[in-house]
Design a protein around this motif. Structure first.
Motif, PDB file in Angstrom:
ATOM      1  N   ILE A 298       0.847  -1.199   0.000  1.00  0.00           N
ATOM      2  CA  ILE A 298       0.000   0.000   0.000  1.00  0.00           C
ATOM      3  C   ILE A 298       0.885   1.252   0.000  1.00  0.00           C
ATOM      4  N   LYS A 299       1.961   1.184   0.827  1.00  0.00           N
ATOM      5  CA  LYS A 299       2.886   2.323   0.887  1.00  0.00           C
ATOM      6  C   LYS A 299       3.517   2.580  -0.480  1.00  0.00           C
ATOM      7  N   GLY A 300       3.903   1.457  -1.129  1.00  0.00           N
ATOM      8  CA  GLY A 300       4.542   1.569  -2.448  1.00  0.00           C
ATOM      9  C   GLY A 300       3.599   2.205  -3.459  1.00  0.00           C
ATOM     10  N   GLU A 301       2.349   1.778  -3.395  1.00  0.00           N
ATOM     11  CA  GLU A 301       1.349   2.304  -4.327  1.00  0.00           C
ATOM     12  C   GLU A 301       1.176   3.816  -4.111  1.00  0.00           C
ATOM     13  N   ALA A 302       1.120   4.215  -2.817  1.00  0.00           N
ATOM     14  CA  ALA A 302       0.940   5.635  -2.492  1.00  0.00           C
ATOM     15  C   ALA A 302       2.141   6.438  -2.987  1.00  0.00           C
ATOM     16  N   GLU A 303       3.328   5.877  -2.805  1.00  0.00           N
ATOM     17  CA  GLU A 303       4.543   6.567  -3.235  1.00  0.00           C
ATOM     18  C   GLU A 303       4.558   6.723  -4.749  1.00  0.00           C
ATOM     19  N   LYS A 304       4.194   5.631  -5.422  1.00  0.00           N
ATOM     20  CA  LYS A 304       4.174   5.653  -6.878  1.00  0.00           C
ATOM     21  C   LYS A 304       3.198   6.726  -7.382  1.00  0.00           C
ATOM     22  N   ASN A 305       2.005   6.785  -6.742  1.00  0.00           N
ATOM     23  CA  ASN A 305       1.019   7.784  -7.163  1.00  0.00           C
ATOM     24  C   ASN A 305       1.523   9.200  -6.938  1.00  0.00           C
ATOM     25  N   ALA A 306       2.123   9.426  -5.762  1.00  0.00           N
ATOM     26  CA  ALA A 306       2.618  10.775  -5.440  1.00  0.00           C
ATOM     27  C   ALA A 306       3.657  11.199  -6.479  1.00  0.00           C
ATOM     28  N   ILE A 307       4.552  10.274  -6.826  1.00  0.00           N
ATOM     29  CA  ILE A 307       5.607  10.608  -7.785  1.00  0.00           C
ATOM     30  C   ILE A 307       5.009  10.859  -9.162  1.00  0.00           C
ATOM     31  N   SER A 308       4.095   9.989  -9.571  1.00  0.00           N
ATOM     32  CA  SER A 308       3.581  10.163 -10.929  1.00  0.00           C
ATOM     33  C   SER A 308       2.719  11.431 -11.032  1.00  0.00           C
ATOM     34  N   ASN A 309       1.994  11.782  -9.936  1.00  0.00           N
ATOM     35  CA  ASN A 309       1.222  13.037  -9.971  1.00  0.00           C
ATOM     36  C   ASN A 309       2.134  14.255 -10.041  1.00  0.00           C
ATOM     37  N   THR A 310       3.215  14.208  -9.261  1.00  0.00           N
ATOM     38  CA  THR A 310       4.130  15.354  -9.257  1.00  0.00           C
ATOM     39  C   THR A 310       4.809  15.504 -10.616  1.00  0.00           C
ATOM     40  N   LEU A 311       5.175  14.364 -11.238  1.00  0.00           N
ATOM     41  CA  LEU A 311       5.806  14.441 -12.564  1.00  0.00           C
ATOM     42  C   LEU A 311       4.823  15.023 -13.578  1.00  0.00           C
ATOM     43  N   ALA A 312       3.546  14.628 -13.447  1.00  0.00           N
ATOM     44  CA  ALA A 312       2.549  15.158 -14.382  1.00  0.00           C
ATOM     45  C   ALA A 312       2.419  16.669 -14.172  1.00  0.00           C
ATOM     46  N   LYS A 313       2.436  17.069 -12.893  1.00  0.00           N
ATOM     47  CA  LYS A 313       2.275  18.482 -12.555  1.00  0.00           C
ATOM     48  C   LYS A 313       3.427  19.325 -13.118  1.00  0.00           C
ATOM     49  N   THR A 314       4.652  18.746 -13.100  1.00  0.00           N
ATOM     50  CA  THR A 314       5.821  19.521 -13.547  1.00  0.00           C
ATOM     51  C   THR A 314       6.135  19.256 -15.015  1.00  0.00           C
ATOM     52  N   GLY A 315       5.227  18.580 -15.725  1.00  0.00           N
ATOM     53  CA  GLY A 315       5.491  18.288 -17.138  1.00  0.00           C
ATOM     54  C   GLY A 315       6.747  17.432 -17.290  1.00  0.00           C
ATOM     55  N   TRP A 316       6.939  16.497 -16.366  1.00  0.00           N
ATOM     56  CA  TRP A 316       8.103  15.599 -16.352  1.00  0.00           C
ATOM     57  C   TRP A 316       9.425  16.340 -16.223  1.00  0.00           C
ATOM     58  N   ASN A 317       9.387  17.489 -15.594  1.00  0.00           N
ATOM     59  CA  ASN A 317      10.645  18.139 -15.223  1.00  0.00           C
ATOM     60  C   ASN A 317      11.083  17.479 -13.921  1.00  0.00           C
ATOM     61  N   ARG A 318      12.060  16.594 -14.030  1.00  0.00           N
ATOM     62  CA  ARG A 318      12.356  15.733 -12.890  1.00  0.00           C
ATOM     63  C   ARG A 318      13.125  16.449 -11.795  1.00  0.00           C
ATOM     64  N   LYS A 319      13.881  17.474 -12.187  1.00  0.00           N
ATOM     65  CA  LYS A 319      14.598  18.226 -11.139  1.00  0.00           C
ATOM     66  C   LYS A 319      13.596  18.945 -10.248  1.00  0.00           C
ATOM     67  N   GLU A 320      12.593  19.557 -10.928  1.00  0.00           N
ATOM     68  CA  GLU A 320      11.557  20.288 -10.195  1.00  0.00           C
ATOM     69  C   GLU A 320      10.730  19.309  -9.354  1.00  0.00           C
ATOM     70  N   ALA A 321      10.416  18.156  -9.930  1.00  0.00           N
ATOM     71  CA  ALA A 321       9.618  17.161  -9.203  1.00  0.00           C
ATOM     72  C   ALA A 321      10.367  16.687  -7.952  1.00  0.00           C
ATOM     73  N   ALA A 322      11.693  16.463  -8.108  1.00  0.00           N
ATOM     74  CA  ALA A 322      12.493  16.014  -6.954  1.00  0.00           C
ATOM     75  C   ALA A 322      12.443  17.074  -5.853  1.00  0.00           C
ATOM     76  N   ARG A 323      12.480  18.338  -6.280  1.00  0.00           N
ATOM     77  CA  ARG A 323      12.464  19.430  -5.301  1.00  0.00           C
ATOM     78  C   ARG A 323      11.120  19.431  -4.565  1.00  0.00           C
TER      79      ARG A 323
END
Ligand SMILES: Nc1ncnc2c1ncn2[C@@H]1O[C@H](COP(=O)(O)OP(=O)(O)O)[C@@H](O)[C@H]1O
Ligand SMILES: [Mg+2]
Length: 363
Positions: A298-323
């Motif tokens: 469940i934790k993994g799924e939540a993490e995966k969702n958070a990451i994929s939402n943030t990447l979508a939000k930043t247009g896959w700008n990964r430096k910005e997403a990491a920040r």
């Protein structure tokens, strides 16, 4: 300068960094380093993240004739593709800024020293072209025509054949860099030195924190031996630090419990079949750790969702997403690979394809 205690060889590199070699394979690498320190050419250092590539590069510099000069690490993954080449390498001849001003670039700061190009496959194409040109030319020249003399070491944790096939690293540059190659094995392939390393990190950290070193029980040592250490020596060092400070053996043991999904992803990532230990762990965890593995998934799924939402939000700008996610850029790249996240094809325009995405520029 090394301390040899039976089969353990320790080279002190700086006040808080040493190169420990306590297995046959690492002693061989230590001997190789000594030879390579004398040959003043480029070296390519391969190995998973945390396996000790930078430590090996620092050792080579330390025992070379260049040790009185600087060691500079350049993280190629952080080089913006629009960084002027001059800022890195300096520039050759031509008009200098303000007539007398020197512009020997970052390399110039390291004259007579050693430069480690870390994660070299991530170097933007234009810098690869310039580096190749300079390597062919043997010397790096500053704008004031003073030669800048550096030894180039390059490191990567990615599969080099794959990077070449995908044309991320120029083949001609690879041939220049890889005249000599040092391959650091992952920690799980040198388990015979695990106990020495545990003791070494424990004593060193205890001394640094002014604490009494803590001993490892047989159960904890056995768990360490069975664990796959995907983060290699970096993970081991942090594990020891936590155990020293927290002193909680059950917690330490639970950290070493195989995280099934994680380990499988890791083994698959390395293209390796499962080791017997992990197969056994997996079987054990299926009956005993039902609830735990459920929580983990469940934790993994939540993490995966958070990451994929943030990447979508930043247009896959990964430096910005990491920040935004407050994790390191490398950490994010690892998670992207772990969860096999891929950008929607609309993020690729024919021209920017590979580069923009890999440099975290996104759109
Ligand atoms: N041979 C070694 N001896 C002692 N410590 C090591 C060794 N290799 C790695 N380490 C420890 O692990 C950490 C990570 O190593 P590093 O060289 O940065 O890994 P990499 O560059 O391969 O990601 C280092 O900071 C160091 O503390
Ligand atoms: Mg590194």
């Amino acid at each position: 300068m090394g301390t040899t205690n039976a089969d353990i060889h320790v080279d002190e590199i700086s006040e808080d960094l040493s190169f420990v070699a306590a297995s046959a394979v690492m002693r061989k690498i230590r001997a190789q380093a000594e030879l390579l320190a004398k040959v003043d050419g480029p070296i390519l250092i391969l190995g998973e993240s945390g396996s000790g590539k930078e430590v090996a590069a620092r050792l080579i510099h330390k025992i070379s004739a260049r040790s009185g000069y600087r060691f500079l690490k350049v993280n190629c993954a952080e080089l913006a593709s629009d960084l002027p080449e001059n800022e890195l390498f300096g520039c050759e001849g031509g008009a200098s800024i303000g007539g007398t001003e020197m512009n020997t670039g970052r390399f110039g700061l390291c004259d007579k020293g050693t430069v480690l190009l870390d994660e070299v496959t991530e170097m933007p194409a234009r810098h690869q072209a310039k580096l190749l040109y300079l390597l062919q030319d043997k010397q790096f020249r500053g704008e004031n025509r003073v030669d800048v003399d550096v030894r180039i070491l390059a490191a990567t944790s990615v599969n080099i054949e794959k990077a070449l096939a995908e044309k991320r690293l120029r083949e001609d540059l690879y041939y220049h860099l890889s005249t000599f190659t040092v391959r650091l094995p992952p920690l799980r392939e040198r388990r015979d030195e695990l106990q020495v390393l545990l003791g070494y990190f424990m004593n060193r950290t205890a001394e640094r924190y002014g604490l009494a070193p803590r001993s490892f029980s047989d159960a904890l040592l056995a768990a360490c031996q069975h664990y796959s250490w995907p983060g290699n020596l970096r993970e081991l060092e942090n594990f020891v630090k936590r155990y020293l400070v927290m002193g909680d053996e059950p917690v330490a043991l639970s950290e070493l419990r195989p995280q099934v999904g994680f380990r499988l992803a890791e083994e698959v990532r390395q293209g390796r079949p499962l080791e017997p230990a992990s197969r056994k762990d997996r079987d054990n965890s299926e009956d005993a750790n039902g609830l735990k593995s459920l929580v983990r998934s469940i934790k993994g799924e939540a993490e995966k969702n958070a990451i994929s939402n943030t990447l979508a939000k930043t247009g896959w700008n990964r430096k910005e997403a990491a920040r935004l996610l407050s994790i390191s850029y490398r950490g994010l790249l690892y998670k992207i690979e772990q969860y096999q996240l891929t950008p929607p094809s609309s993020y690729f325009s024919p021209l920017t394809k590979n580069r923009a995405w890999r440099n975290g520029q996104g759109h």
